[in-house]
Write an enzyme that holds these catalytic residues in place. Structure first.
Site, PDB file in Angstrom:
ATOM      1  N   GLU A 225      -3.101  25.803  38.909  1.00 47.10           N
ATOM      2  CA  GLU A 225      -4.231  24.857  39.464  1.00 47.10           C
ATOM      3  C   GLU A 225      -3.987  24.462  40.651  1.00 47.10           C
ATOM      4  O   GLU A 225      -5.022  23.753  41.422  1.00 47.10           O
ATOM      5  CB  GLU A 225      -3.903  23.903  37.683  1.00 47.10           C
ATOM      6  CG  GLU A 225      -4.834  22.663  38.035  1.00 47.10           C
ATOM      7  CD  GLU A 225      -3.883  21.015  36.722  1.00 47.10           C
ATOM      8  OE1 GLU A 225      -3.952  20.392  37.091  1.00 47.10           O
ATOM      9  OE2 GLU A 225      -3.539  21.662  35.976  1.00 47.10           O
TER      10      GLU A 225
ATOM     11  N   SER B 150       3.417  26.068  32.989  1.00 49.65           N
ATOM     12  CA  SER B 150       4.385  25.825  33.718  1.00 49.65           C
ATOM     13  C   SER B 150       4.837  24.030  32.481  1.00 49.65           C
ATOM     14  O   SER B 150       6.132  23.759  32.135  1.00 49.65           O
ATOM     15  CB  SER B 150       3.698  24.208  34.191  1.00 49.65           C
ATOM     16  OG  SER B 150       3.639  23.461  35.000  1.00 49.65           O
TER      17      SER B 150
END
Length: 308
Positions: free
Chosen positions: A126, A223
């Site tokens: 991301e 994450s």
């Protein structure tokens, strides 16, 4: 033992949308449908979609010209879009709308002449995508110490944006350091930060008040799943990240009265069920769900797939 399930847990709306885009693309166009990067960070999800005809690649140069291609929920850099267009790929963008919102915020701040600071983890897909979409130099920070080391003069107009898999709690200290360092600073409102990340972290803190052990179902490269495990530890509760029931160590839970179970935003409920089955092989269990937020948010599909 009592097994207490966090509420909410597991799939968020962005993940549901991304998986559905791949499934509907397969239904409409047939196999193969190419997916750049893991659609979400979960091996079970990737293997399930692979069995249906999805082909996962790390670079669009691996995709045959003209093929149907899906960009993952993490988002991509502008250069990836340009390369896909150059190869004539038929692209379906599964970027989470909340990630796309971060891109728009960064572009808007850069257009205002502000120097943009991205709060996030270096190397995360991301973050790589966001760095490749916001024009001008973007400074990445992941800690208060990195804020103090920024090579930006203190009188510079600055703006910050954040990786969506970080919560309000994760970013509070870094944002405070930025605000203390720069007088002219702008940033998104708290309500713009990913609802799913914040909700799942809050539910783990609730588990930490009552559980003897916390199990987080999720992938090692996720994450948000790793952060859930860390939060359990911050509550002084032994906490473990497990991909599925096969990773459960009976010694972790043998003497536990209450085992808290949650799942990262990319982990399907079937894996939670698998972990509960593994717990049943250790001792009889009584399963209940903690009171919590019931998420009702859903995101619109691309128009060409919405009618399937």
């Amino acid at each position: 033992m009592k097994v207490l399930l966090a509420q909410p847990r597991g799939f968020c709306a962005g993940v549901v949308r991304a998986i559905e885009i791949v499934e509907r693309a397969l239904a409409k166009h047939g196999a193969p449908v190419y997916v750049r990067h893991e659609i979400v960070h979960n091996r079970h999800v990737v293997e399930t979609l692979t069995s249906k005809g999805a082909v996962f690649v790390e670079d669009v140069c691996e995709v045959p010209p003209g093929a149907v291609t899906v960009f993952s929920a993490h988002g991509v850099a502008r250069s990836v879009e340009d390369e896909a267009a150059g190869r004539g790929l038929r692209v379906l963008d599964a970027t989470c709308p909340l990630v796309a919102k971060v891109h728009s915020q960064g572009i808007r701040y850069a257009g205002q002449g502000r120097t943009v600071v991205l709060i996030g983890h270096a190397g995360h897909p991301e973050v790589v995508g966001t760095l490749g979409r916001v024009p001008g130099p973007v400074h990445l920070v992941g800690s208060v110490a990195e804020v103090e080391a920024l090579p930006i003069p203190r009188d510079t107009p600055v703006a910050y944006i954040t990786q969506t898999t970080l919560s309000v709690d994760d970013t509070r200290g870094i944002i405070a350091a930025l605000q203390a360092r720069y007088a002219d600073i702008a940033g998104p409102e708290t309500r713009d930060i990913c609802y799913a990340t914040q909700n799942r972290q809050s539910s783990v803190r609730d588990l930490g008040r009552v559980a003897d052990v916390i199990l987080v179902v999720g992938a090692s490269n996720s994450s948000n799943s790793n952060r859930l495990r860390e939060i359990g530890g911050e509550c002084d509760v032994p906490s473990y990240l497990v991909a599925d029931g096969s990773m459960l160590d009976a010694a972790w839970v043998r003497d536990a009265d209450v085992v808290g179970v949650t799942a990262g935003a990319s982990a399907p409920e079937v894996l939670v069920d698998d972990v509960i089955d593994a717990l049943r092989r250790v001792r009889p269990v009584e399963v209940s769900i903690m009171p919590g937020i019931e998420e009702t948010i859903s995101f619109r599909l691309p128009a060409e797939l919405a009618d399937l």
